[in-house]
Design a protein around this motif. Structure first.
Motif, PDB file in Angstrom:
ATOM      1  N   SER A   3      -2.188   6.153  -2.878  1.00 24.71           N
ATOM      2  CA  SER A   3      -3.108   5.264  -2.534  1.00 24.71           C
ATOM      3  C   SER A   3      -2.321   4.407  -1.444  1.00 24.71           C
ATOM      4  CB  SER A   3      -4.293   4.351  -3.513  1.00 24.71           C
ATOM      5  OG  SER A   3      -4.945   3.448  -2.625  1.00 24.71           O
ATOM      6  N   MET A   4      -2.295   4.755  -0.153  1.00 24.58           N
ATOM      7  CA  MET A   4      -1.299   4.189   0.682  1.00 24.58           C
ATOM      8  C   MET A   4      -1.735   2.574   0.959  1.00 24.58           C
ATOM      9  SD  MET A   4      -0.521   6.673   3.624  1.00 24.58           S
ATOM     10  CE  MET A   4      -0.398   8.709   2.888  1.00 24.58           C
ATOM     11  N   LEU A   5      -2.745   2.168   1.255  1.00 20.70           N
ATOM     12  CA  LEU A   5      -3.327   0.941   1.755  1.00 20.70           C
ATOM     13  C   LEU A   5      -4.280   0.384   0.562  1.00 20.70           C
ATOM     14  CD1 LEU A   5      -4.001   1.445   5.377  1.00 20.70           C
ATOM     15  CD2 LEU A   5      -1.932   0.513   4.384  1.00 20.70           C
ATOM     16  N   ALA A   6      -4.184  -0.892   0.072  1.00 23.65           N
ATOM     17  CA  ALA A   6      -4.639  -1.509  -0.709  1.00 23.65           C
ATOM     18  C   ALA A   6      -5.909  -2.373  -0.067  1.00 23.65           C
ATOM     19  CB  ALA A   6      -4.010  -2.410  -1.701  1.00 23.65           C
ATOM     20  N   GLY A   7      -5.629  -2.680   1.222  1.00 28.60           N
ATOM     21  CA  GLY A   7      -6.461  -3.498   2.149  1.00 28.60           C
ATOM     22  C   GLY A   7      -5.591  -3.682   3.243  1.00 28.60           C
ATOM     23  N   CYS A   8      -6.381  -4.307   4.331  1.00 29.99           N
ATOM     24  CA  CYS A   8      -5.688  -4.647   5.562  1.00 29.99           C
ATOM     25  C   CYS A   8      -6.056  -5.991   5.952  1.00 29.99           C
ATOM     26  CB  CYS A   8      -6.424  -3.595   6.652  1.00 29.99           C
ATOM     27  SG  CYS A   8      -6.171  -1.963   6.491  1.00 29.99           S
ATOM     28  N   GLY A   9      -5.157  -6.784   6.398  1.00 26.73           N
ATOM     29  CA  GLY A   9      -5.435  -8.259   6.709  1.00 26.73           C
ATOM     30  C   GLY A   9      -5.873  -9.124   5.396  1.00 26.73           C
ATOM     31  N   ALA A  21      -4.468 -13.860  10.992  1.00 25.87           N
ATOM     32  CA  ALA A  21      -4.925 -12.849  12.282  1.00 25.87           C
ATOM     33  C   ALA A  21      -5.591 -11.464  12.059  1.00 25.87           C
ATOM     34  CB  ALA A  21      -4.059 -12.932  13.141  1.00 25.87           C
ATOM     35  N   GLY A  22      -5.574 -11.089  10.743  1.00 29.52           N
ATOM     36  CA  GLY A  22      -5.737  -9.555  10.475  1.00 29.52           C
ATOM     37  C   GLY A  22      -4.956  -8.710  11.070  1.00 29.52           C
ATOM     38  N   ALA A  23      -3.685  -8.775  11.287  1.00 30.70           N
ATOM     39  CA  ALA A  23      -2.692  -8.174  11.946  1.00 30.70           C
ATOM     40  C   ALA A  23      -1.961  -7.262  11.264  1.00 30.70           C
ATOM     41  CB  ALA A  23      -1.932  -8.999  12.964  1.00 30.70           C
ATOM     42  N   ILE A  24      -2.018  -7.459   9.791  1.00 32.46           N
ATOM     43  CA  ILE A  24      -1.079  -6.767   9.029  1.00 32.46           C
ATOM     44  C   ILE A  24      -1.789  -6.202   7.616  1.00 32.46           C
ATOM     45  CG2 ILE A  24      -0.505  -8.910   7.482  1.00 32.46           C
ATOM     46  CD1 ILE A  24       2.256  -8.017   7.318  1.00 32.46           C
ATOM     47  N   SER A  25      -1.484  -4.917   7.441  1.00 32.06           N
ATOM     48  CA  SER A  25      -2.183  -4.333   6.123  1.00 32.06           C
ATOM     49  C   SER A  25      -1.346  -4.526   4.902  1.00 32.06           C
ATOM     50  CB  SER A  25      -2.128  -2.619   6.367  1.00 32.06           C
ATOM     51  OG  SER A  25      -2.846  -2.583   7.798  1.00 32.06           O
ATOM     52  N   GLU A  26      -2.362  -4.546   3.893  1.00 34.39           N
ATOM     53  CA  GLU A  26      -1.930  -4.843   2.491  1.00 34.39           C
ATOM     54  C   GLU A  26      -1.672  -3.372   2.007  1.00 34.39           C
ATOM     55  OE1 GLU A  26      -4.672  -6.963  -0.299  1.00 34.39           O
ATOM     56  OE2 GLU A  26      -3.459  -6.016  -2.041  1.00 34.39           O
ATOM     57  N   LEU A  27      -0.575  -3.378   1.255  1.00 33.73           N
ATOM     58  CA  LEU A  27      -0.030  -1.562   0.890  1.00 33.73           C
ATOM     59  C   LEU A  27      -0.260  -2.030  -0.437  1.00 33.73           C
ATOM     60  CD1 LEU A  27       3.419  -1.690   2.805  1.00 33.73           C
ATOM     61  CD2 LEU A  27       1.216  -0.862   3.483  1.00 33.73           C
ATOM     62  N   GLY A  28      -0.615  -0.677  -0.943  1.00 36.64           N
ATOM     63  CA  GLY A  28      -0.936  -0.290  -2.285  1.00 36.64           C
ATOM     64  C   GLY A  28      -0.308   0.979  -2.812  1.00 36.64           C
ATOM     65  N   GLY A  29      -1.006   1.363  -4.093  1.00 37.78           N
ATOM     66  CA  GLY A  29      -0.480   2.627  -4.524  1.00 37.78           C
ATOM     67  C   GLY A  29       0.978   2.856  -4.699  1.00 37.78           C
ATOM     68  N   SER A  30       1.627   3.771  -4.426  1.00 36.82           N
ATOM     69  CA  SER A  30       2.928   4.302  -4.577  1.00 36.82           C
ATOM     70  C   SER A  30       3.983   3.723  -3.598  1.00 36.82           C
ATOM     71  CB  SER A  30       3.125   5.996  -4.348  1.00 36.82           C
ATOM     72  OG  SER A  30       2.536   6.640  -5.443  1.00 36.82           O
ATOM     73  N   THR A  31       3.424   3.083  -2.350  1.00 40.53           N
ATOM     74  CA  THR A  31       4.054   2.387  -1.506  1.00 40.53           C
ATOM     75  C   THR A  31       4.392   1.037  -2.230  1.00 40.53           C
ATOM     76  OG1 THR A  31       2.968   3.175   0.431  1.00 40.53           O
ATOM     77  CG2 THR A  31       4.321   1.510   0.858  1.00 40.53           C
ATOM     78  N   ALA A  32       3.554   0.168  -2.652  1.00 36.06           N
ATOM     79  CA  ALA A  32       3.791  -0.958  -3.516  1.00 36.06           C
ATOM     80  C   ALA A  32       4.415  -0.631  -4.697  1.00 36.06           C
ATOM     81  CB  ALA A  32       2.318  -1.650  -3.788  1.00 36.06           C
ATOM     82  N   ASP A  33       4.337   0.394  -5.371  1.00 38.52           N
ATOM     83  CA  ASP A  33       5.141   0.649  -6.451  1.00 38.52           C
ATOM     84  C   ASP A  33       6.440   1.057  -6.314  1.00 38.52           C
ATOM     85  OD1 ASP A  33       2.831   0.625  -8.134  1.00 38.52           O
ATOM     86  OD2 ASP A  33       2.750   2.914  -8.318  1.00 38.52           O
ATOM     87  N   TYR A  34       6.973   1.447  -4.862  1.00 41.95           N
ATOM     88  CA  TYR A  34       8.268   1.735  -4.463  1.00 41.95           C
ATOM     89  C   TYR A  34       8.898   0.355  -4.243  1.00 41.95           C
ATOM     90  CZ  TYR A  34      12.180   3.346  -1.686  1.00 41.95           C
ATOM     91  OH  TYR A  34      13.364   3.485  -1.063  1.00 41.95           O
ATOM     92  N   VAL A  35       8.322  -0.553  -3.456  1.00 38.86           N
ATOM     93  CA  VAL A  35       8.814  -1.965  -2.964  1.00 38.86           C
ATOM     94  C   VAL A  35       9.172  -2.735  -4.458  1.00 38.86           C
ATOM     95  CG1 VAL A  35       7.836  -4.107  -2.087  1.00 38.86           C
ATOM     96  CG2 VAL A  35       7.456  -2.041  -0.901  1.00 38.86           C
ATOM     97  N   LYS A  36       8.108  -2.741  -5.487  1.00 40.68           N
ATOM     98  CA  LYS A  36       8.329  -3.363  -6.682  1.00 40.68           C
ATOM     99  C   LYS A  36       9.610  -2.717  -7.363  1.00 40.68           C
ATOM    100  CE  LYS A  36       3.605  -4.632  -7.402  1.00 40.68           C
ATOM    101  NZ  LYS A  36       2.361  -4.368  -8.236  1.00 40.68           N
ATOM    102  N   SER A  37       9.681  -1.492  -7.459  1.00 45.65           N
ATOM    103  CA  SER A  37      10.976  -0.866  -8.192  1.00 45.65           C
ATOM    104  C   SER A  37      12.059  -0.708  -7.594  1.00 45.65           C
ATOM    105  CB  SER A  37      10.285   0.438  -8.506  1.00 45.65           C
ATOM    106  OG  SER A  37      10.356   1.594  -7.158  1.00 45.65           O
ATOM    107  N   THR A  38      12.366  -1.100  -6.336  1.00 49.32           N
ATOM    108  CA  THR A  38      13.692  -0.861  -5.468  1.00 49.32           C
ATOM    109  C   THR A  38      14.198  -2.240  -4.973  1.00 49.32           C
ATOM    110  OG1 THR A  38      12.537  -0.336  -3.707  1.00 49.32           O
ATOM    111  CG2 THR A  38      13.089   1.549  -5.013  1.00 49.32           C
TER     112      THR A  38
END
Length: 433
Positions: A18-24, A132-149
């Protein structure tokens, strides 16, 4: 081979997530809700396919000029082209633009819909980008990767209200460079000892640096750095003691205010023996001093009669995704690719961009590098995570102006108490919108 193999594994994970948990900023307006819906639909479509969907798109990517320069192997273009080869079903044309990480907050927010799909940013601008609604919140495996590395501190630096925004690729802080011919490893533990032996430059009129002294003596920025309503406290007796120290500092014959490149030019010609900066000045200093270049964490300063540990601001730089991008699955995959272990390694090789990936930091390629050691030791032991709460915007101009008042001799021991309180009041005065 190592780079290609890692990239394939990392991006295979992207396509099953799940690539994006949300945007802005979550739940704030209809455009944010729509962006979330689009991201969810894109993710569902990706997860349902055994192979990547055929996509033809132009992807706008912004990064600093150095990353696109032939002098540094055109790192950004080279890495994006490598990403493209990993995805034969995606017919991508890259449109590159120049925007430094430090300028992303003001540049991207000028016209979010016309800005880059993928861009680099310094984490102190995160709240501005979210608002400004200019950046997406990341979720799923992308967020997992950030947390684990990454270390928890790095993860925290790009997290707001539990949401992760961006893929970190380096720590962002400053430390000390010194000439080993002038100072020993023991000397550089104390700023006062150094000032007895040689010329030391410090950017006192730069608001990113002056806080080091006030934080050292108990000054606070928004409580632990996250409480917007707690305000800034650089006043009182502790604050006055710091101001008195700085009055003496600017009057010391061995102190040089570092502005307009004075520090690096002085280090190069030998007229200055120490300066405070970050990894971006390493190459020039190493070319000039060679083995005589020393790097160290922040020293102490004797404030109010006691040695106090100076604390530099610290944060991170990361890869962001614009919620207005046409194909979120492509943009998120690229963001992860630009910030993954292999790309951090090539970024380090190309430009000495110090990696933050925990596995890479333990590799033989970087763990013996004194620049990497110093930057990460500073981040871990002699730094304060720079707040990105909204009221941090009140800090920058008053801090710069107070530094100028010190250097210009307008602040003295006689008026230190009053000037410190006026300074503290200005730090807590909302900037006119």
């Amino acid at each position: 081979m190592r780079v290609k193999r890692f990239a394939a594994v990392a991006l295979a994970g992207v396509m099953g997530m799940s690539m994006l948990a949300g945007c802005g900023d979550s739940g704030k307006d209809e455009s944010t809700t729509a962006a979330k819906s689009d991201a969810t639909e894109a993710t569902d479509a990706t997860e349902a396919a055994s192979e990547e969907e055929a996509i033809k798109t132009t992807l706008t990517v912004w990064g600093p000029a150095e990353d696109q320069s032939p002098d540094y192997g055109e790192w950004l273009q080279t890495t994006c082209e490598a990403f493209k080869k990993e995805h034969p079903n995606w017919d991508i044309t890259f449109d590159y633009g120049t925007c430094s990480e430090g300028d992303a907050g003001k540049t991207v927010t000028q016209d979010v819909s016309a800005s880059a799909d993928v861009y680099m940013f310094a984490n102190d601008q995160l709240q501005t980008l979210i608002d400004a609604g200019a950046i997406s919140e990341l979720g799923g495996s992308t967020a997992d990767y950030v947390k684990s590395t990454n270390s928890q501190a790095i993860v925290d630096s790009i997290t707001v209200d539990g949401g992760i925004y961006g893929v970190p690729f380096t720590t962002n802080t400053w430390f000390m460079y010194y000439n080993k011919k002038t100072f020993t490893e023991d000397d550089v533990k104390s700023l006062d000892t150094m000032l007895e032996k040689g010329k030391v430059s410090f950017p006192l009129t730069n608001s990113w640096y002056i806080a080091a002294f006030y934080l050292a003596n108990g000054g606070t920025l928004f409580g632990d750095g996250t409480d917007n309503d707690a305000g800034i406290n650089f006043g009182g007796d502790n604050g006055k003691a710091v101001t008195d120290y700085l009055v003496d500092l600017v009057n010391n014959k061995n102190f040089v205010n570092d502005e307009s490149g004075v520090g690096i030019s002085g280090m190069t010609d030998g007229s200055i023996s120490a300066m405070f900066s970050g990894s971006w000045d390493y190459a020039a200093l190493h070319d000039a001093l060679g083995d005589d270049l020393g790097i160290a964490v922040m020293p102490t300063a004797k404030i109010g009669g006691a040695d106090k540990q100076l604390l530099s601001f610290a944060g991170s730089k990361a890869i962001a995704v614009n919620p207005n991008c046409e194909y979120p699955q492509v943009a998120v995959a690229l963001a992860l690719y630009l910030g993954n272990e292999a790309s951090q390694e090539s970024h380090y090789t190309a430009r000495n961009i110090v990696p933050c990936n925990t596995s890479l930091l333990e590799s033989d390629a970087v763990k013996g590098d004194e620049l990497v050691t110093a930057q990460n030791a500073t981040f871990d032991t002699t730094a304060f995570i720079q707040p990105f709460v909204p009221k941090m915007g009140n800090y920058w101009t008053p801090a710069e102006n107070f530094g100028k008042s010190l250097v210009n001799g307008e602040v003295t021991h006689d008026n230190a108490a009053d000037m410190t309180e006026s300074f503290n009041t200005s730090l807590n005065t909302d900037v006119a919108q």
